[in-house]
Enzyme design. Structure first.
Site, PDB file in Angstrom:
ATOM      1  CB  THR A 175     -10.582  -3.557  13.212  1.00  0.00           C
ATOM      2  OG1 THR A 175      -9.378  -3.983  13.190  1.00  0.00           O
ATOM      3  CG2 THR A 175     -10.375  -2.201  13.251  1.00  0.00           C
ATOM      4  NE  ARG A 218      -0.112  -6.117  10.358  1.00  0.00           N
ATOM      5  CZ  ARG A 218      -1.388  -5.808  10.206  1.00  0.00           C
ATOM      6  NH1 ARG A 218      -1.949  -5.455  11.628  1.00  0.00           N
ATOM      7  NH2 ARG A 218      -2.085  -6.332   9.397  1.00  0.00           N
ATOM      8  CB  VAL A 219       1.794  -0.503  11.486  1.00  0.00           C
ATOM      9  CG1 VAL A 219       0.761   0.563  11.479  1.00  0.00           C
ATOM     10  CG2 VAL A 219       2.728  -0.108  12.711  1.00  0.00           C
ATOM     11  N   GLY A 220      -0.964  -2.233  10.759  1.00  0.00           N
ATOM     12  CA  GLY A 220      -1.901  -2.599  10.031  1.00  0.00           C
ATOM     13  C   GLY A 220      -2.745  -1.217   9.489  1.00  0.00           C
ATOM     14  CG  ASP A 221      -6.571  -1.611   7.836  1.00  0.00           C
ATOM     15  OD1 ASP A 221      -5.987  -2.366   8.727  1.00  0.00           O
ATOM     16  OD2 ASP A 221      -7.673  -1.466   7.533  1.00  0.00           O
ATOM     17  N   GLY A 280     -10.261  -6.417   8.544  1.00  0.00           N
ATOM     18  CA  GLY A 280      -9.809  -7.671   7.673  1.00  0.00           C
ATOM     19  C   GLY A 280      -8.277  -7.377   7.766  1.00  0.00           C
ATOM     20  N   GLY A 320      -4.907  -5.821   7.185  1.00  0.00           N
ATOM     21  CA  GLY A 320      -4.966  -4.585   6.585  1.00  0.00           C
ATOM     22  C   GLY A 320      -3.927  -4.327   5.424  1.00  0.00           C
TER      23      GLY A 320
END
Ligand code: SD4
Length: 342
Positions: free
Chosen positions: A195, A223-226, A247, A249
């Site tokens: 990222t 899906r949603v990450g950080d 990394g 998330g």
């Protein structure tokens, strides 16, 4: 900064230097004049150069990080950010991004499809709506209303990589490490996540940050990450400093990790020490999982000091400070696990 805080920072730096790979950099002078940009991974070099161009022309830290993130989003060699990103398990490319100013203003988009510059949509959310985050169809509808164009983004290389992945369809994120530039330019690059997190301090002492990604390759649709979650993938506070993450998330979200790094700096920790403590927190929470996945933090405090730490060795960050030397250098972050102990 109080002398006690300075002392604690110096002590933390000193203690860390003996035991850890050195990653902390001290600005010669605090505040104005200590302008700098730091970004995650080797592609951070290009993002920093774009951001530095904005700072050099008198732009703000916020404008600089947006420019840096846009550079990465347009990079056709990067399978983990923007238009060249790898898709989810259904073959759909969805993008996440956030942007934050040191005064607490922030905006984010998640699961955005077919818009080339999610970071600019995130900025529009921040500046033109009463909200912080828009997701999915609503984020796309807002982007179109704001004049962003709908563009199919999935490249042939990413489609090819997805077809290849579907042969076994196993979701097993690799531990990402500094990428070989030649490998990067091939379609179907084996890296399945990275990222761009970018942090800037401008000559007026203002901080800002941005984070942009296509998330984990082959993730579940939705899906949603950080990265778009303020406090997880990005946090900025002019009183203290800024932090961003790369990394897997889910680990950052569990630990409100970028907020944690900034709060540790508020307590007097150096950026490197704060990143290291946040990594320790990740390990304490999930010691077994920590051996199998990568988590990386990058921090910049208001005095221009930089620090980075990761679970596994191989995380690099780029620093541009406009100095006389080579100012687009890559630096190795410290790490808990080296190759042999995974
Ligand atoms: C995510 N943190 O979506 C991002 C992916 C990433 O290095 O940074 N990978 O979880």
């Amino acid at each position: 900064m109080t002398s006690r805080r300075r002392f604690l920072q110096a002590a933390a730096l000193g203690a860390g230097a003996a035991a850890l790979p050195s990653v902390a950099l001290r600005a010669t002078e605090a505040g104005a004049g200590a302008a700098r940009v730091v970004s995650t991974w080797d592609f951070g070099v290009g993002a920093n150069a774009a951001a530095w161009g904005v700072l050099g022309a008198g732009g703000t830290a916020l404008e600089a990080v947006e420019a840096g993130a846009r550079w990465a989003e347009a990079d056709l060699c990067n399978p983990t950010v923007g238009r060249c990103g790898n898709p989810d398990r259904d073959g759909v490319l969805t993008l996440d991004a956030s942007i934050m100013d040191g005064d607490g203003r922030c905006g984010a988009v998640a699961a955005l499809e077919d818009i080339a510059h999610p970071v600019s949509v995130a900025r529009a959310v921040m500046e033109k709506t009463p909200h912080v985050m828009l997701v999915g169809d609503g984020a796309q509808q807002f982007a179109l209303e704001q004049g962003f164009e709908k563009t199919p983004l999935l490249t042939d290389g990413a489609r090819e990589a997805w077809h290849e992945w579907r042969r076994e369809s196993r979701y097993e994120p690799k531990i990402n490490v500094e990428r070989d530039r030649i490998q990067r330019s091939r379609p179907g690059d084996s890296h399945d996540h990275d990222t761009l997190g970018i942090l800037a301090l401008d000559a007026q002492g203002r901080l800002a940050g941005a984070c942009t990604t296509s998330g984990m390759a082959w993730k579940l649709h939705g899906r949603v990450g950080d990265s778009p979650i303020v406090g997880a993938g990005l946090y900025v506070d002019n009183e203290v400093g800024a932090a961003t993450a790369s990394g897997v998330g889910e680990e950052m979200i569990r630990n409100a990790a970028s907020f944690l790094v900034v709060e540790l700096m508020r307590q007097g920790r150096s950026p490197m020490d704060a990143c290291r403590e946040a990594i320790d927190r990740v390990v304490r929470k999930r010691p077994e999982a920590s051996r199998r996945l990568q988590v990386c933090f990058l921090a910049l405090n208001r005095d221009g000091e930089v620090g980075a730490f990761a679970l596994h060795e191989g995380f690099v960050y780029a620093l541009h400070d406009g100095g006389a030397g080579p100012h687009e250098r890559l630096h190795d972050a410290g790490a808990i696990y080296s190759e042999g102990v995974r």
